[in-house]
Motif scaffolding. Structure first.
Motif, short mmCIF file in Angstrom:
data_model
loop_
_atom_site.label_atom_id
_atom_site.label_comp_id
_atom_site.label_asym_id
_atom_site.label_seq_id
_atom_site.Cartn_x
_atom_site.Cartn_y
_atom_site.Cartn_z
N SER A 393 0.82 -1.21 0.00
CA SER A 393 0.00 0.00 0.00
C SER A 393 0.86 1.26 0.00
O SER A 393 0.58 2.23 -0.71
CB SER A 393 -0.92 -0.02 1.23
OG SER A 393 -1.65 1.16 1.30
N LEU A 394 1.93 1.24 0.80
CA LEU A 394 2.80 2.41 0.85
C LEU A 394 3.54 2.62 -0.47
O LEU A 394 3.76 3.75 -0.91
CB LEU A 394 3.80 2.25 1.99
CG LEU A 394 3.22 2.40 3.40
CD1 LEU A 394 4.25 2.05 4.44
CD2 LEU A 394 2.71 3.82 3.62
N ARG A 395 3.92 1.52 -1.12
CA ARG A 395 4.57 1.67 -2.43
C ARG A 395 3.62 2.26 -3.46
O ARG A 395 4.01 3.08 -4.30
CB ARG A 395 5.07 0.30 -2.90
CG ARG A 395 6.33 -0.16 -2.16
CD ARG A 395 6.75 -1.53 -2.58
NE ARG A 395 7.98 -1.96 -1.92
CZ ARG A 395 8.47 -3.18 -1.96
NH1 ARG A 395 7.83 -4.13 -2.64
NH2 ARG A 395 9.60 -3.48 -1.33
N GLN A 396 2.34 1.87 -3.37
CA GLN A 396 1.35 2.44 -4.28
C GLN A 396 1.19 3.94 -4.03
O GLN A 396 1.11 4.74 -4.97
CB GLN A 396 0.00 1.73 -4.08
CG GLN A 396 -1.11 2.21 -5.01
CD GLN A 396 -0.79 1.93 -6.47
OE1 GLN A 396 -0.17 0.92 -6.78
NE2 GLN A 396 -1.20 2.81 -7.37
N GLN A 397 1.18 4.32 -2.74
CA GLN A 397 1.11 5.74 -2.42
C GLN A 397 2.34 6.48 -2.93
O GLN A 397 2.25 7.63 -3.40
CB GLN A 397 0.98 5.93 -0.91
CG GLN A 397 -0.34 5.42 -0.33
CD GLN A 397 -0.43 5.65 1.15
OE1 GLN A 397 0.29 6.48 1.69
NE2 GLN A 397 -1.32 4.93 1.82
N LEU A 398 3.51 5.83 -2.84
CA LEU A 398 4.73 6.45 -3.34
C LEU A 398 4.66 6.67 -4.85
O LEU A 398 5.06 7.73 -5.35
CB LEU A 398 5.93 5.56 -3.00
CG LEU A 398 7.30 6.03 -3.49
CD1 LEU A 398 7.63 7.40 -2.91
CD2 LEU A 398 8.37 5.03 -3.11
N ASP A 399 4.13 5.69 -5.58
CA ASP A 399 3.97 5.86 -7.03
C ASP A 399 3.02 7.01 -7.35
O ASP A 399 3.27 7.80 -8.28
CB ASP A 399 3.45 4.55 -7.65
CG ASP A 399 4.47 3.42 -7.55
OD1 ASP A 399 5.68 3.73 -7.43
OD2 ASP A 399 4.06 2.25 -7.57
N ASP A 400 1.92 7.10 -6.57
CA ASP A 400 0.98 8.20 -6.80
C ASP A 400 1.65 9.56 -6.54
O ASP A 400 1.44 10.53 -7.28
CB ASP A 400 -0.24 8.04 -5.87
CG ASP A 400 -1.04 6.80 -6.20
OD1 ASP A 400 -0.89 6.29 -7.35
OD2 ASP A 400 -1.79 6.32 -5.35
N LEU A 401 2.46 9.61 -5.49
CA LEU A 401 3.15 10.86 -5.18
C LEU A 401 4.15 11.22 -6.27
O LEU A 401 4.31 12.40 -6.62
CB LEU A 401 3.86 10.75 -3.83
CG LEU A 401 2.95 10.73 -2.60
CD1 LEU A 401 3.77 10.45 -1.36
CD2 LEU A 401 2.22 12.05 -2.46
N ARG A 402 4.83 10.22 -6.82
CA ARG A 402 5.77 10.50 -7.90
C ARG A 402 5.04 11.04 -9.13
O ARG A 402 5.50 11.98 -9.78
CB ARG A 402 6.53 9.23 -8.25
CG ARG A 402 7.60 8.87 -7.21
CD ARG A 402 8.24 7.55 -7.53
NE ARG A 402 9.30 7.22 -6.60
CZ ARG A 402 9.90 6.06 -6.53
NH1 ARG A 402 9.55 5.09 -7.37
NH2 ARG A 402 10.86 5.83 -5.64
N ALA A 403 3.90 10.42 -9.45
CA ALA A 403 3.13 10.90 -10.60
C ALA A 403 2.66 12.33 -10.38
O ALA A 403 2.71 13.18 -11.28
CB ALA A 403 1.92 9.97 -10.84
N LEU A 404 2.22 12.62 -9.15
CA LEU A 404 1.79 13.99 -8.83
C LEU A 404 2.95 14.96 -8.92
O LEU A 404 2.80 16.10 -9.37
CB LEU A 404 1.18 14.01 -7.43
CG LEU A 404 0.57 15.34 -6.95
CD1 LEU A 404 -0.51 15.81 -7.91
CD2 LEU A 404 0.01 15.19 -5.55
N LYS A 405 4.14 14.50 -8.53
CA LYS A 405 5.33 15.37 -8.60
C LYS A 405 5.64 15.71 -10.06
O LYS A 405 5.92 16.87 -10.40
CB LYS A 405 6.52 14.64 -7.96
CG LYS A 405 7.80 15.48 -7.96
CD LYS A 405 9.02 14.66 -7.67
CE LYS A 405 9.36 13.82 -8.89
NZ LYS A 405 10.66 13.13 -8.75
#
Length: 469
Positions: A393-405
């Motif tokens: 779940s945290l890795r998925q959140q990290l991917d979302d944050l990278r896309a947002l960045k």
């Protein structure tokens, strides 16, 4: 000039604002969490130094505990505020599937766990907030019904699950704030369960209890029988408290990208901690497997020893029966010596029987220890699976944050290009304005000259008219 210059939305940050932001800073792991309205921003501690005043070292336990208390209090503020606003906008009774409500219970669980004294058990140290919640029924008689209902629920097997069920029932009863205030006012009872600098023992706990009063305006309904409260993973989803980048001003692009990068760094740090926890659990599983192998070998040796003792007992029985038979048939003078041999054989048989009983008891102890080890291994495997799910779940959140960045970086580039174009247009307009101003001055000067000439002609005409008459 001023009418042709485009207005700007970029306020210059002042020292007062920066100092105010520093005063609102909380700490989480190695990152600073700043609160600005509904914003939750993380910044690494080594990135910036806002005040010249010397700060206490981060290794000080009291300093770290104070920062943790401030973290949890601010997270509770965000969670309660978001829950009330979303519930009022929704306009219906909330159930257990409502995401803001789930996050509220996760935050409350972290607040109640802060500073808990660990109790040593067979499987290691155990921390549970169910013990303090059981005290509420002694302080508030109305809570007796909730505690009895929690204890009667058949699906709850762990103290953590009972504590989660208690929180949900108290929220449904709209008495959660009252119960928490009654519990916090009894510091002498809480000292048995919490450290002196825990959240429930300090001012932050009283503040959170006061914030819980606002939850009395919402209605909640939970079904406890079908919900697995023992194995839920209590991970705070920070993305629920972050604003969308499209709703902010264009001048805050740099701050958004910095916040997203800090969020990414925090998630990576949390990911590293989870990997370390998984490695530790794996090492414990390996140690238990080695211990289980050793116990299996000892069990095999004990079984072989039992078989040997059984064979010796059979042999002794045969010898004793043979001696008895020979005593019946033999002369009387041999009976005395044979009786002595028989008594010795019986004594030996008794000793062998006692030894066999001791071996059987030891075998039972070894079997019970093996069963306990197998149970511990199963619980550790379950814990590892839960940690792995949280890691995914945290890795998925990290991917979302990278896309947002990346999206924010692209928007920032576009805004920079637009600013350059506007500055070029502004310079052109200023040049045209200067040219127009020069032309206007020339026209005004020529107008003045024409007026002077007209006055001169007029005066000359006036002089000529009387002469003509």
């Amino acid at each position: 000039m001023s009418a042709l210059t485009p207005p700007t939305d970029m306020p210059t940050p002042t020292t007062d604002k920066i100092t105010q932001a520093a005063m609102e800073t909380i700490y989480l792991c190695k990152f600073r969490v700043s609160m600005d309205g509904e914003w939750l921003c993380l910044r690494e501690l080594d990135d910036i130094s806002l005040t010249p005043d010397p700060e206490p070292t981060h290794e000080d336990p009291n300093y770290l505990m104070a920062n943790e208390r401030m973290n949890l209090m601010n997270m509770a503020k965000l969670s309660i505020k978001g829950l009330i606003e979303s519930a009022l906008n929704l306009g219906r009774t909330l159930d257990s599937d409502y995401a803001p409500l789930q996050q509220f219970f996760v935050v409350m669980e972290h607040c109640l766990k802060h500073g808990l004294k660990a109790k040593k058990t067979f499987l290691g140290q155990n921390k549970s907030f169910w013990g303090p919640l059981e005290l509420v029924e002694k302080l508030v008689p109305e809570a007796t019904e909730i505690t009895a209902s929690v204890k009667d629920l058949p699906g709850l097997k762990t103290p953590v699950g009972r504590g989660r069920a208690w929180l949900r029932l108290a929220l449904m009863q709209k008495k959660l704030s009252e119960y928490m205030k009654a519990l916090i006012n009894k510091k002498e009872l809480l000292s048995e369960f919490y450290e002196p600098n825990a959240l429930m023992m300090e001012e932050e706990g009283a503040i959170i209890a006061g914030l819980l009063v606002g939850l009395n305006v919402i209605d909640a309904n939970f079904c406890m029988k079908g919900e697995d409260l023992d194995s839920q993973v209590g991970v705070i989803d920070f993305s629920m408290y972050l604003k969308d980048g499209n709703s902010s001003k264009g001048s805050e692009g740099d701050g958004q990208i910095t916040a997203i990068l800090d969020q990414k760094n925090y998630v990576e740090e949390l990911n590293r901690h989870l990997n370390a926890t998984v490695n530790n659990l794996q090492a414990k599983v390996d140690a238990l497997e080695k211990s289980n192998t050793k116990l299996t070998e000892e069990l095999a040796v004990a079984n072989n020893r039992i078989i040997t003792l059984q064979e010796e007992m059979e042999r002794v029985k045969e010898e004793s029966s043979y001696i008895l038979e020979s005593n019946r048939k033999g002369p009387k003078q041999d009976r005395t010596s044979e009786g002595q041999a028989l008594s010795e054989a019986r004594k030996h048989l008794k000793e062998e029987t006692q030894l066999r009983l001791d071996v059987e008891k030891e075998l039972e102890i070894q079997i019970s220890m093996r069963q306990e080890m197998e149970l511990a291994m199963k619980m550790l495997e379950k814990d590892v699976c839960e940690k792995q799910d949280a890691l995914v779940s945290l890795r998925q959140q990290l991917d979302d944050l990278r896309a947002l960045k990346h999206e924010l970086a692209f928007k920032l580039q576009s805004s920079d290009l637009g600013v350059k174009q506007k500055s070029e247009l502004n310079s052109r307009l200023e040049e045209k304005t200067n040219q127009m101003a020069a032309t206007i001055k020339q026209l005004e000067q020529s107008e003045k000259d024409l007026v002077k000439q007209a006055k001169t002609l007029n005066s000359a005409a006036n002089k000529l008219i009387p002469k003509h008459h």
